[in-house]
Design a protein around this motif. Structure first.
Motif, mmCIF file in Angstrom:
data_model
loop_
_atom_site.group_PDB
_atom_site.id
_atom_site.type_symbol
_atom_site.label_atom_id
_atom_site.label_comp_id
_atom_site.label_asym_id
_atom_site.label_seq_id
_atom_site.Cartn_x
_atom_site.Cartn_y
_atom_site.Cartn_z
ATOM 1 N N MET A 201 0.561 -9.054 5.765
ATOM 2 C CA MET A 201 -0.224 -7.896 6.204
ATOM 3 C C MET A 201 0.234 -6.627 5.517
ATOM 4 O O MET A 201 -0.488 -5.644 5.491
ATOM 5 C CB MET A 201 -0.103 -7.734 7.718
ATOM 6 N N SER A 202 1.460 -6.627 4.993
ATOM 7 C CA SER A 202 1.941 -5.396 4.389
ATOM 8 C C SER A 202 1.930 -5.456 2.867
ATOM 9 O O SER A 202 2.339 -4.512 2.212
ATOM 10 C CB SER A 202 3.347 -5.083 4.889
ATOM 11 N N ILE A 203 1.447 -6.556 2.287
ATOM 12 C CA ILE A 203 1.265 -6.579 0.831
ATOM 13 C C ILE A 203 -0.078 -5.925 0.527
ATOM 14 O O ILE A 203 -1.116 -6.427 0.952
ATOM 15 C CB ILE A 203 1.274 -8.024 0.280
ATOM 16 N N PRO A 204 -0.071 -4.794 -0.170
ATOM 17 C CA PRO A 204 -1.346 -4.132 -0.416
ATOM 18 C C PRO A 204 -2.225 -4.979 -1.331
ATOM 19 O O PRO A 204 -1.717 -5.691 -2.203
ATOM 20 C CB PRO A 204 -0.955 -2.822 -1.108
ATOM 21 N N LEU A 205 -3.519 -4.883 -1.100
ATOM 22 C CA LEU A 205 -4.481 -5.620 -1.916
ATOM 23 C C LEU A 205 -4.274 -5.312 -3.397
ATOM 24 O O LEU A 205 -4.408 -6.182 -4.259
ATOM 25 C CB LEU A 205 -5.898 -5.240 -1.472
ATOM 26 N N PHE B 129 3.536 -0.474 -8.099
ATOM 27 C CA PHE B 129 3.842 0.870 -7.627
ATOM 28 C C PHE B 129 3.380 1.060 -6.180
ATOM 29 O O PHE B 129 4.115 1.582 -5.340
ATOM 30 C CB PHE B 129 3.134 1.913 -8.500
ATOM 31 N N VAL B 130 2.149 0.634 -5.927
ATOM 32 C CA VAL B 130 1.616 0.792 -4.566
ATOM 33 C C VAL B 130 2.496 0.060 -3.568
ATOM 34 O O VAL B 130 2.801 0.571 -2.485
ATOM 35 C CB VAL B 130 0.162 0.288 -4.482
ATOM 36 N N LEU B 131 2.935 -1.135 -3.959
ATOM 37 C CA LEU B 131 3.789 -1.909 -3.054
ATOM 38 C C LEU B 131 5.103 -1.168 -2.787
ATOM 39 O O LEU B 131 5.544 -1.064 -1.635
ATOM 40 C CB LEU B 131 4.067 -3.282 -3.665
ATOM 41 N N ILE B 132 5.684 -0.619 -3.872
ATOM 42 C CA ILE B 132 6.958 0.094 -3.698
ATOM 43 C C ILE B 132 6.758 1.319 -2.807
ATOM 44 O O ILE B 132 7.520 1.558 -1.859
ATOM 45 C CB ILE B 132 7.523 0.517 -5.070
ATOM 46 N N VAL B 133 5.697 2.084 -3.121
ATOM 47 C CA VAL B 133 5.458 3.294 -2.336
ATOM 48 C C VAL B 133 5.183 2.935 -0.878
ATOM 49 O O VAL B 133 5.686 3.588 0.038
ATOM 50 C CB VAL B 133 4.280 4.086 -2.939
ATOM 51 N N THR B 134 4.406 1.871 -0.665
ATOM 52 C CA THR B 134 4.149 1.439 0.707
ATOM 53 C C THR B 134 5.465 1.167 1.419
ATOM 54 O O THR B 134 5.700 1.659 2.528
ATOM 55 C CB THR B 134 3.297 0.150 0.713
ATOM 56 N N THR B 135 6.310 0.400 0.762
ATOM 57 C CA THR B 135 7.576 0.037 1.397
ATOM 58 C C THR B 135 8.398 1.280 1.725
ATOM 59 O O THR B 135 8.904 1.426 2.843
ATOM 60 C CB THR B 135 8.377 -0.888 0.464
ATOM 61 N N VAL B 136 8.511 2.191 0.743
ATOM 62 C CA VAL B 136 9.324 3.391 0.973
ATOM 63 C C VAL B 136 8.726 4.233 2.100
ATOM 64 O O VAL B 136 9.440 4.663 3.018
ATOM 65 C CB VAL B 136 9.417 4.223 -0.330
ATOM 66 N N LEU B 137 7.414 4.457 2.046
ATOM 67 C CA LEU B 137 6.787 5.305 3.064
ATOM 68 C C LEU B 137 6.892 4.674 4.446
ATOM 69 O O LEU B 137 7.111 5.363 5.438
ATOM 70 C CB LEU B 137 5.326 5.566 2.712
#
Lengths: 326, 300
Positions: B128-132, A302-310
């Motif tokens: 760098m953009s893959i969150p931990l 989820f965090v990855l998806i939200v990061t990408t979208v944001l």
């Protein structure tokens, strides 16, 4: 001036390397190549293998785990498909942590860049600007756990802040209580990270030639207008990068929440103060029973998806024609 | 025309706001911020030398007599001695390994004319953009599997600190490779070519020519990684939960968590100081370079 192509954005624009001076003379492979070309794989492989095997593959493995019910190595995996995701969307604790993370990214972002822009109005010519810049940056190198412990002491129910409030005739506040602690977390985060963005933006502003400001002064532009019509447009590309960085960093906020909520409240952080990262940490560590790794992995996705979208949204919002001095 | 004249008057609202009120208020706020930061750092140090009662009663006074015993308490009772050792070894070894792995890779990525070099650079930057959070669960699984595998089948023992070291190194690679690639690309190639013409092999060229040339950037990424690893908490909490394996942030967190029972606030502040002051010293020593390095790969 900044070139937006250098952005380390998740879109990961790979820049083509500038061709190294004498390129390979296209004869037989390896014959006349510079020696460093022979070293390509030996030099690259250790980092490439480590990164791929221990970072990229685990990330993909995380996707797989998120589709299962699993308590960890040694127990059986049970296929659940997207059930972990739908369960999370119906889970109140996760939804709260999700909204919190969002509020933090948005509210914190407005505050961070509001302060950054204001500082840019004056920092170009203020007395002691070098000193200000380096001291404002200082919190960036301090552990957020230490910040949380020190500030937490001041915000304690009987702490110094409430004492000062008492002198001023104000009611003491339960700063670290469940209802207010998240605002303190955001405040602490803004305090500790603004200096970084000030440093980034000012290093871009430094390269604007001074004659522009002299001209602006001659036609009567105020300091605010100089910022608004010269500094900001010419540093906008760097701002776009900063905004992306802020989004990526704010979605993984963890330490400062733990640190602010450790003292007053035994056990886990209250629901009102949890971010997704905290929620995930709790679901792995102290859920009582067997950890539900599938669900925790789904949070990570989820965090990855939200990061990408944001990040995509941020890029869209900050995108515009480049202003460049010719 | 007359409006512009009026507008240029010293006290027009626009000028009052844009030239006086806003800049003055901001300058004032900035200095308040500076004072707060410096005061906070100094205050933590002072608090660490007070008796526990004094910490509460006169939080902003100077200590009556410096209580160095607070440090002894934190050092021994709260396990800061082993934590400091863990943190120091992990940080120094980790930062060295990161640069040792990233620098050669960044060098060939920056210099190669091969077609894969560009995509590979992007592949590293993607990290760098893959969150931990996305890799945390797999890391926990790997940690558990590796330790049981090693204990059952290979060595008969395993130390989770090794796992922590490995993952801290790997997770720092994307940023380090990215920054170093950008920097090495900006270096002239003539000297390397001269070295090669003189018969130096790639390894020798790299060690004796490129590394000395790129020393400023190497120092910067080394220091940035030292700061990053020293303060890293999430992985440390997940991978090394046992008291003797703890790093300093985790030790401070557990000391802080026990404050409601022990109330040894002097020792807590001693712990904060042990965690914070080494980085402050590093910052005083190499501060400009740290800021430049953090901003270099991104801003310019």
């Amino acid at each position: 001036m900044g070139t937006s192509t250098l952005a380390p954005g998740p879109v990961g624009e790979a820049e083509r390397p500038a061709p190294a001076a004498p390129g390979p003379y296209e004869t037989k492979r390896g014959k006349l190549r510079p020696a460093r070309e022979r070293a390509f794989w030996p030099f690259l492989l250790p980092a490439l293998l480590g990164y791929t095997v221990l970072f990229v593959l685990p990330a993909l493995y995380g996707f797989w785990v998120s589709l299962n019910k699993w308590a960890g190595p040694g127990s059986d995996m049970e296929w659940k498909g997207l059930a972990n995701y739908t369960a999370l969307l119906e889970n109140d604790a996760f939804r709260t942590s999700f909204v919190n993370t969002f509020v933090l990214a948005l509210g914190g972002g407005v505050a961070v860049f509001g302060f950054t822009f204001l500082s840019m109005v004056v920092l170009r010519q203020a007395k002691g600007r070098g000193f200000i810049r380096s001291v404002v940056f200082l919190p960036m190198i301090i552990s957020l756990i230490a910040v949380g412990a020190a500030i937490g002491f001041l915000l304690n129910p009987n702490g110094a802040v409430n004492t000062v409030f008492g002198w001023l005739g104000l009611d003491p506040q339960p700063w670290l209580g469940p209802d207010m602690v998240f605002r303190c977390v955001i405040g602490g985060l803004v305090w500790s990270s603004t200096g970084f963005y000030v440093a980034l933006m000012m290093s871009a502003a430094d390269s604007i030639p001074p004659y522009l400001y002299e001209d602006a002064k001659l036609i009567g532009a105020t300091r605010w207008e100089q910022f608004r019509y010269i500094t900001l447009p010419l540093t906008w590309d760097v701002f776009a990068v900063c905004a992306v960085l802020w989004v990526v960093n704010s979605l993984k906020v963890f330490e400062i929440v733990i640190a602010f909520t450790t003292a007053g409240t035994p056990g886990s952080p209250p629901l009102q103060a949890r971010t997704v990262a905290v929620q995930q940490f709790l679901s792995v560590t102290n859920n009582g029973g067997a950890p539900d790794l599938g669900s925790a992995a789904a949070m990570g996705v989820f965090v990855l998806i939200v990061t990408t979208v944001l990040v995509w949204l941020t890029r869209r919002i900050t995108r515009r024609e480049r202003v460049e001095l010719s | 025309m007359s409006t512009t004249v009026v507008d240029r008057g010293v006290w027009s609202p626009r000028r009052l706001f844009g030239d006086v009120l806003l800049p003055r208020a901001t300058t004032l706020a900035l200095w308040a911020w500076v004072v707060f930061n410096l005061a906070l750092v100094g205050w933590v140090g002072l608090q660490s030398l007070k008796e526990s009662g004094e910490v509460w009663i006169s939080p902003f006074g100077f200590p009556d007599s410096p209580q160095w015993s607070n440090y002894a308490t934190a050092w021994k009772a709260a396990g800061f001695s082993s934590a400091a050792l863990n943190s120091t070894v992990l940080t120094l070894l980790g930062s060295f390994l990161i640069v040792a792995l990233a620098a050669p890779a960044a060098y060939v990525l920056a210099r190669s004319t091969r077609r894969v070099a560009g995509p590979l650079t992007g592949y590293f930057a993607m990290g760098m953009s893959i969150p931990l959070q996305t890799v945390v669960i797999p890391i926990v699984v790997i940690k558990l599997s590796v330790s049981s595998f090693m204990i059952d089948w290979v060595t008969g023992w395993w130390d989770n600190r090794i796992t922590l070291l490995v993952f801290q190194v790997v997770l720092s690679l994307p940023f380090t490779v990215f920054v170093l690639t950008g920097y090495l690309r900006s270096l002239p190639t003539e000297i390397e070519e001269a070295a090669e013409l003189d018969g130096a092999g790639p390894l020798r060229t790299f060690l004796q020519v490129v590394l000395p040339l790129a020393k400023p950037a190497m120092t910067t990424v080394l220091v940035l990684n030292v700061i990053g690893l020293w303060n890293e908490t999430l992985l440390a909490l997940l991978i090394t939960p046992l008291p003797e394996e703890r790093t300093l942030p985790a030790a401070l967190l557990s000391l802080y968590g026990s404050m409601q029972y022990s109330s040894d606030w002097g020792a807590l502040f001693a712990g904060i100081t042990i965690l914070v002051y080494p980085m402050i010293v590093l910052y005083l020593w190499l501060g400009r370079r740290i800021v430049e390095g953090m901003t270099a790969g991104i801003g310019k």
